[in-house]
Design a protein around this motif. Structure first.
Motif, short mmCIF file in Angstrom:
data_model
loop_
_atom_site.label_atom_id
_atom_site.label_comp_id
_atom_site.label_asym_id
_atom_site.label_seq_id
_atom_site.Cartn_x
_atom_site.Cartn_y
_atom_site.Cartn_z
N LEU A 176 55.20 -43.63 19.99
CA LEU A 176 55.61 -44.10 18.89
C LEU A 176 57.33 -44.10 19.36
O LEU A 176 57.96 -45.03 18.26
N LEU A 177 57.37 -44.34 20.44
CA LEU A 177 59.19 -44.69 21.06
C LEU A 177 59.53 -45.68 21.57
O LEU A 177 59.09 -45.60 22.61
N THR A 178 59.33 -46.20 20.60
CA THR A 178 59.91 -47.97 21.26
C THR A 178 61.77 -48.37 22.00
O THR A 178 61.91 -49.12 22.80
N ASP A 179 62.46 -47.59 21.11
CA ASP A 179 64.02 -47.26 22.09
C ASP A 179 63.92 -46.72 24.02
O ASP A 179 64.05 -45.28 23.81
N CYS A 215 61.61 -39.72 16.64
CA CYS A 215 61.22 -40.81 16.31
C CYS A 215 61.39 -41.14 14.16
O CYS A 215 61.68 -42.03 14.55
N MET A 216 62.13 -40.41 13.53
CA MET A 216 62.68 -40.16 12.57
C MET A 216 64.12 -40.67 12.78
O MET A 216 64.47 -42.18 12.08
N GLN A 217 64.43 -40.11 13.65
CA GLN A 217 66.15 -41.32 14.57
C GLN A 217 65.60 -42.45 14.48
O GLN A 217 66.25 -43.37 14.31
N GLN A 218 64.64 -43.30 15.47
CA GLN A 218 64.47 -43.97 15.55
C GLN A 218 64.07 -44.91 14.41
O GLN A 218 64.37 -46.82 13.88
N ALA A 219 63.84 -44.79 13.55
CA ALA A 219 63.52 -44.77 11.69
C ALA A 219 65.14 -45.41 10.80
O ALA A 219 64.65 -45.59 9.93
N GLY A 220 65.61 -44.74 11.78
CA GLY A 220 67.07 -44.97 11.36
C GLY A 220 67.50 -43.72 9.74
O GLY A 220 68.59 -43.66 8.76
N ILE A 221 66.60 -42.63 10.24
CA ILE A 221 66.69 -41.13 9.63
C ILE A 221 67.87 -40.49 10.64
O ILE A 221 67.55 -39.76 11.45
N PRO A 222 69.12 -39.82 9.53
CA PRO A 222 69.27 -39.06 10.78
C PRO A 222 69.30 -37.81 10.70
O PRO A 222 69.32 -37.06 9.71
#
Length: 819
Positions: free
Chosen positions: A80-83, A137-144
């Protein structure tokens, strides 16, 4: 503010989590304020329970399960996490958290004990792990997003495993936290904390409960429960394939559905939402655009009466009875007080107006304790003989129809019991509250699925029914029947609201079953490929165990062994349609017994094709008698094969040649002697005689043979034809003698008074049988109403097409009678 909750099936795999994140991105982009609650990854809670149990038994295999648990979460992180920063940060947090779990499990292994308090702590690692990973995962998608451990805001007592919430304290902490944290809060479901920071869990459906508590504390505008089904369905889709989504329902209806087994909503979830009047939506993670079900206080008095049908799979029914209960106050209080002291939950209560008995349903595991508790409370009365010992019945289920509008529509209970009765389902006990919110029926556990389908059809598909066919014999008649069903099913669905499903097939070698319906385009291949060898008791047993609603048994054979099963089939409330004459033409007492069982069970025993193939002979006779007419005489050419033979025996060809031709065309039995002996015709006139009310037995029918000596005694069919050929002059003389008088030979059966005869007769052109042609049958009814001009039924009396059509017509008639 909206509160969204996603269950374990929704977060079971990385691909599903990515789908959830896309849903949440849509909410965030639209400017919606929301908070989200997550369950543990699908299957993780069960795994944590299992590894704890192994550790408590001193079984070091718990370590393998722990490693699988850790690897699964690490795999999800990697997927899930590419960052890089988020991935490393998340992996580090999981390693530290899982190291604590590993040590905890080792402690359980050492002391050989997993207390409820310890288990709550163990189980918390499921939600804590999933929620933290999805937050990243949500943070990575731009959701704070910000991770929130629910133990910080939800406070309970120390009832480990099913803690009681301190509502005011929890609501204060919820509001305080959300005021100070404007980010999207990602909350762990299921877990909370007691005084001293001890981890507790909220019991079954705990993550839904977490969402409801958050919504109540925040005065949210809505709660959305995202799961793997498209809302609350009219029935359990695993049991009722035609179940569909209920668009909206009230809190009370949802509460009843959950009590009676619906797994989508749990009662504790509804309470905070109900108190704050917060609407709750059940939505499908895998169909996010589907509206799902809305649960609110809104009620539509003009809406459907029954919202859903649910059940409790396994219950025990306890009955307290006796003369000492009549008119004595406080009996119910003593019964249920003793159960309360014993800590036994009562599922259902029913009492007759006579006050002679009170029945109540409990979990089977509590039945013996319930019996003991009540008998202790009534020990004095039992000793005096005025109260009986508690009767306990097990292997039962409770089926309930639920809906607030039932109180406004009369006849609901009638439809319920009619649907059950038509399918042979006996009600052991009945309960209906004064609110009329549900009607509950206790039935045999083996009938549960059948009852659910029958009731679903009655209340939601009343203009549409499914017939389940079990067919033995797929030769000429059976194969043609299957072809006709395949060709006509679309019409029946569209015009008659009826679907015919063939769910069982058998020939002499193989048998095949499919409760979902056998594809009639490929039934031959599937039957040949089946691994089940035909065994009649097994076939009938399987038909019984499938226990499908609207079941019909079709016997397309002439096998007396199959006919011997009719009694048990009818007794199992399964209708029968058959061209097999064995059962209806054997002993009169057995014939009458089959009719009586069918009447008693409320099913159909149909055998129109026993006489005249597809012609309406028996039905016409019944209509005459039922309408008050009196039958004086019945005459008939009742064999299509014999009709063909004698209609073509005009002297131009030898008799043997015509018989062989009839055999080759499939008009006769494989052994034509069965037809030419007159025995088959005798069976048919016997059946007609019985339909008029005459108690005829086979020996009461006089059959005058016409075959030459040695024909019936031939050792083979070929030998039989040899005898016919050798006696060509004998048959030619019969024909010539009749022709000389301007007559034709016909095999005619006659019933007059109580005398039944069968024989070859020479008839003149003033006789209706003279003009017969082809394989036509003709039956002539002389009655009080039709004395001068008898009623004549004429048409094809042999052939697979017309016989199969006659059976098919009976199947449709049986289906229509089930409405």
């Amino acid at each position: 503010m909206k509160v969204l909750k996603f269950g374990g099936s929704s977060v079971a795999q990385p691909d599903r989590i990515r789908g959830i994140v896309n849903i949440l991105k849509g909410y965030y982009a639209s400017g919606d304020h929301f908070t989200v609650v997550f369950s543990a990854f699908g299957g993780v809670t069960d795994s944590l329970i299992e590894m704890s149990a192994l550790a408590a038994r001193g079984d070091d295999r718990y370590g393998q399960l722990f490693q699988e648990f850790a690897d699964r979460h690490q795999s999800a992180i990697n997927d899930l996490l590419t960052d890089d920063r988020l991935r490393d940060e998340t992996a580090g947090q999981m390693r530290r958290s899982h190291e604590v779990l590993k040590n905890l499990l080792y402690g359980i292994f050492l002391v050989r004990e997993a207390s409820p308090r310890t288990m709550d702590y163990v189980l918390s690692f499921g939600e804590r792990s999933s929620s933290y990973i999805i937050t990243q995962c949500m943070q990575q998608a731009g959701i704070p997003a910000e991770y929130l451990d629910a133990r910080r805001i939800l406070k309970t007592d120390k009832t480990f495993g099913n803690a009681k919430v301190a509502f005011d304290k929890s609501y204060d902490k919820i509001r305080e936290h959300y005021r100070e944290h404007p980010q999207v809060q990602v909350v762990t479901g299921f877990i909370a904390s007691a005084k001293g920071g001890l981890t507790t869990t909220l019991g079954r459906g705990g993550s839904d409960y977490t969402a409801s508590l958050l919504a109540a504390g925040l005065d949210a505008s809505a709660i959305e429960i995202w799961t793997d089904v498209s809302g609350v369905l009219t029935a359990d889709p695993r049991r009722v394939k035609k179940a569909f989504t209920i668009p909206r329902m009230t809190y009370a209806e949802a509460m009843e559905m959950s009590h009676f087994g619906a797994k989508v909503i749990y009662p504790p979830t509804l309470m905070p939402a109900l108190q704050k009047r917060i609407p709750l939506y059940i939505k499908n993670t895998f169909e996010p655009d589907f509206p799902g079900t809305k649960v609110s206080e809104e009620s539509d008095k003009n809406g459907v009466a029954v919202r859903g049908i649910s059940s409790i799979n396994d219950v025990a029914l306890c009955t307290v009875s006796g003369t000492g209960m009549f008119g004595v106050p406080g009996i119910a209080g003593r019964i249920f007080g003793s159960l309360a002291v014993a800590g036994i939950n009562v599922i259902l209560i029913t009492q007759g107006s006579s006050e002679h008995a009170i029945s109540f349903a409990v979990q089977p595991t509590a039945a013996d304790r319930a019996k003991e508790a009540v008998e202790d409370a009534f020990a004095f009365e039992i000793e005096r003989g005025v109260v009986n010992r508690v009767k306990v019945e097990k292997d039962l289920s409770v089926v309930a129809i639920i809906g607030e509008n039932m109180r406004y529509q009369p006849g609901i209970s009638g439809r319920l019991f009619r649907a059950l009765g038509k399918n042979g389902i006996n009600a052991v006990a009945i309960a209906q509250g004064s609110s009329e919110l549900n009607v509950s029926v206790v039935i045999s556990r083996e009938d549960e699925t059948k009852a659910l389908n029958a009731l679903h059809e009655a209340f939601f598909l009343s203009d549409y029914k499914t017939l389940h066919l079990f067919i033995i014999g797929v030769g000429l008649i059976g194969g043609t029947l299957l072809k006709q069903i395949e060709q006509q099913n679309a019409y029946l669905r569209e015009r008659r609201g009826m679907e015919v499903k063939v769910v069982g097939l058998a020939n002499t070698k193989k048998m095949l079953f499919d409760a979902e319906g056998i594809d009639l385009a490929s039934w031959k291949k599937r039957l040949v490929a089946s691994e089940l060898t035909t065994d009649l008791p097994v076939f009938v047993g399987r038909m019984r165990s499938l226990n499908l609603s609207n079941s019909i048994f079709v016997d397309n054979t002439a096998d007396d062994k199959i006919a011997s099963f009719y009694e048990s089939i009818l007794d199992d409330s399964i209708s029968i349609s058959t061209p097999n004459k064995i059962a209806t033409s054997s002993g009169y007492l057995q014939y009458q017994r089959l009719k009586n069982i069918a009447d008693k069970r409320g099913v159909q025993f149909r055998y129109e094709t026993n006489v005249g193939a597809g012609l309406p002979v028996i039905s016409t006779l019944r209509d005459l008698i039922d309408s008050g007419d009196r039958i004086n005489k019945i005459e008939g050419v009742l064999s299509g094969s014999l009709s063909y033979i004698f209609n073509n025996f005009d002297g131009s060809r030898p008799f043997a040649e015509i018989v062989r031709e009839a055999k080759d065309k499939g008009f006769t039995e494989p052994d034509p002697r069965i037809d030419l002996s007159g025995k088959d015709v005798a069976r048919k006139i016997l059946i007609l005689g019985r339909e008029t009310g005459i108690p005829l037995d086979p020996e009461h029918v006089s059959v005058e043979g016409f075959l030459p000596e040695g024909a019936m005694e031939a050792k083979s069919v070929d030998g039989f034809f040899s005898v016919l050929e050798e006696n060509g002059d004998y048959f030619a003389e019969l024909q010539q003698r009749a022709a000389a008088d301007g007559k034709a030979l016909r095999m005619i059966a006659t019933l007059e008074g109580e005398e039944a005869t069968v024989g070859v007769q020479a008839v003149g052109n003033d006789n209706p049988f003279y003009t017969l042609s082809g394989s036509d049958n003709m039956i002539v009814f002389t009655s009080d109403r039709y004395r001068v001009r008898p009623l004549v039924v004429r048409g094809p009396g042999a052939g697979a097409e017309v016989t199969a059509a006659g059976v098919f017509a009976e199947i449709i008639q049986i289906g229509s009678s089930l409405s």
